[in-house]
Design an enzyme around this catalytic site. Structure first.
Site, mmCIF file in Angstrom:
data_model
loop_
_atom_site.group_PDB
_atom_site.id
_atom_site.type_symbol
_atom_site.label_atom_id
_atom_site.label_comp_id
_atom_site.label_asym_id
_atom_site.label_seq_id
_atom_site.Cartn_x
_atom_site.Cartn_y
_atom_site.Cartn_z
ATOM 1 N N ASP A 174 0.862 -1.168 0.000
ATOM 2 C CA ASP A 174 0.000 0.000 0.000
ATOM 3 C C ASP A 174 0.904 1.226 0.000
ATOM 4 O O ASP A 174 1.771 1.357 0.866
ATOM 5 C CB ASP A 174 -0.882 -0.022 1.251
ATOM 6 N N GLU A 253 -1.445 -1.246 -6.388
ATOM 7 C CA GLU A 253 -2.574 -0.565 -7.013
ATOM 8 C C GLU A 253 -2.095 0.331 -8.143
ATOM 9 O O GLU A 253 -1.076 1.000 -8.009
ATOM 10 C CB GLU A 253 -3.273 0.333 -5.986
ATOM 11 N N CYS A 306 -12.486 -5.486 5.635
ATOM 12 C CA CYS A 306 -11.735 -6.315 6.572
ATOM 13 C C CYS A 306 -11.062 -7.433 5.785
ATOM 14 O O CYS A 306 -11.720 -8.160 5.053
ATOM 15 C CB CYS A 306 -12.673 -6.899 7.634
ATOM 16 N N ASP A 335 -3.088 0.379 7.292
ATOM 17 C CA ASP A 335 -2.274 0.221 6.091
ATOM 18 C C ASP A 335 -1.959 -1.239 5.775
ATOM 19 O O ASP A 335 -1.991 -1.657 4.621
ATOM 20 C CB ASP A 335 -0.969 1.020 6.220
#
Ligand SMILES: [Zn+2]
Length: 381
Positions: A174, A253, A306, A335
């Protein structure tokens, strides 16, 4: 160090490479909007001949460098359709990478770089001896007017076989502002303090001199910029190398920059953080070491889902660094949880879509696009 005449010709090459890139981008866009046709790289290369008749000044430029501009645009399109990149943008004279590529006929002779249109050779300082066969070179100019050449060699070593993609050897990452990278295995990489300091100093100087801009201030700013960007690059190299060494596959991402630009403050932090440079480094290092990069589109609920049971916490705010899932009771670090989600999402979605270009009808050409736009002044670096 190029002499004055060479520097002038290098600047012309940079200008013309950008000119052809932008023109080709516009032609492609018009062809698509007008006729729903994806102009191929080959079709655009063919049109270069006509373009040169129209723009005499292009004849001063190595034609392979101009072709390469079109090839680069084509690659940017392919990457976009594979979801690896944002849509190609017009190149600016003032911002971004000022460079051109020499795809063939690159020679090194007695600390001189000999390339087409520079037969007498440009004096260079070689930082490392080259290994293997020289394939191509890229010459770039920094905002402070320094010139660099990077030379690509082929060592004959076989391309590494890619590692298999397995759950237990894949890590999700991330990219954040607080920590630069948080990995799904809990590892964190923080922006180093000296870099944060240098960046805030840069902003201070920028603000201080914003009222009286002159050549001297601009030069000072450019030098400071270059220093910070070098420090940042060092940091990005360290983090990307460590991640690539320790993992077989990395899930990340795709940055939807256009979405992020809506938030100006965030946009500033993104460009400071150098995320896109970082992802590019991960990609080429993955090629070198036979690792995999799994990219996913921006995954909205990556922080709110979650990673244990999949239920979504709608009440999560940006301030919440930790939260407890109401469904399964797991205590989650914001994170790490996001990077776990990125990992599992990437593993599920690991497939790519390629689109084939079609060809039909009368299409806009480079020259056709040129006529309303033609401005010989564009050549000047
Ligand atoms: Zn849960």
């Amino acid at each position: 160090m190029p002499n004055r005449k060479q520097a002038e010709l290098i600047n012309k090459h940079i200008g013309c490479a950008r000119f052809v890139f932008n023109l080709a981008l516009e032609t492609k866009q018009m062809a698509y909007v007008g006729a729903k046709v994806n102009l191929t790289c080959f079709a655009l290369h063919e049109q270069l001949k006509d373009l040169k008749k129209e723009c005499e000044w292009l004849k001063e430029i190595n034609s392979q460098s101009l072709q390469q501009s079109i090839t680069n645009l084509d690659r940017a399109y392919t990457a976009f359709f594979k979801g690896q990149n944002a849509f190609p943008k017009f190149k600016s004279k003032h911002r971004g990478n000022q460079s051109f590529n020499i795809p063939q006929n690159v020679l090194l002779e007695d600390n001189k770089l000999v390339i087409p249109k520079f037969k007498e050779g440009i004096e260079i300082i070689l930082h490392r001896p080259t290994k293997g066969t020289i394939r191509q070179a890229t010459i770039s100019r920094t905002p402070t007017g320094k010139y660099f050449v990077s030379i690509l060699c082929e060592t004959g070593e076989a391309v590494k076989h890619k590692a298999n993609i397995k759950e237990n050897t894949t890590v999700g990452i991330d990219l954040g502002i607080k920590s630069f990278v948080v990995a799904s295995d809990g590892k964190e990489f923080d922006n180093p303090k000296f870099l944060r300091k240098a960046q805030s100093r840069l902003k201070f100087v920028q603000r201080k001199y914003s009222k009286h801009k002159g050549k001297r201030t601009n030069k000072r700013l450019a030098i400071l910029h270059e220093k910070v960007s070098n420090q940042r690059k060092d940091f990005l190299h360290k983090v990307s190398t460590e991640l690539i060494r320790e993992n077989q596959s990395i899930a990340v991402e795709t940055l939807q920059v256009s979405n992020m630009l809506k938030n100006h403050k965030l946009a500033q932090s993104i460009s400071d953080a150098g995320w896109s440079t970082f992802v590019t480094m991960l990609e080429y290092k993955a090629e070198w070491y036979g690792k995999n990069i799994l990219k996913i589109g921006t995954f909205e609920p990556s922080s709110k889902t979650c990673s244990h049971c999949g239920s979504i916490n709608k009440e999560l705010t940006l301030q919440d660094r930790e939260w407890t899932c109401k469904s399964c009771g797991t205590l989650l670090n914001r994170d790490v949880n996001a990077s776990c989600n990125i990992k599992s999402f990437a593993l599920k979605n690991h497939s790519s879509v390629e689109r084939r270009p079609k060809n039909r009808g009368e299409l806009p050409t480079l020259v056709g696009v040129l006529i309303p736009e033609a401005q010989p002044s564009l050549v000047v670096g």
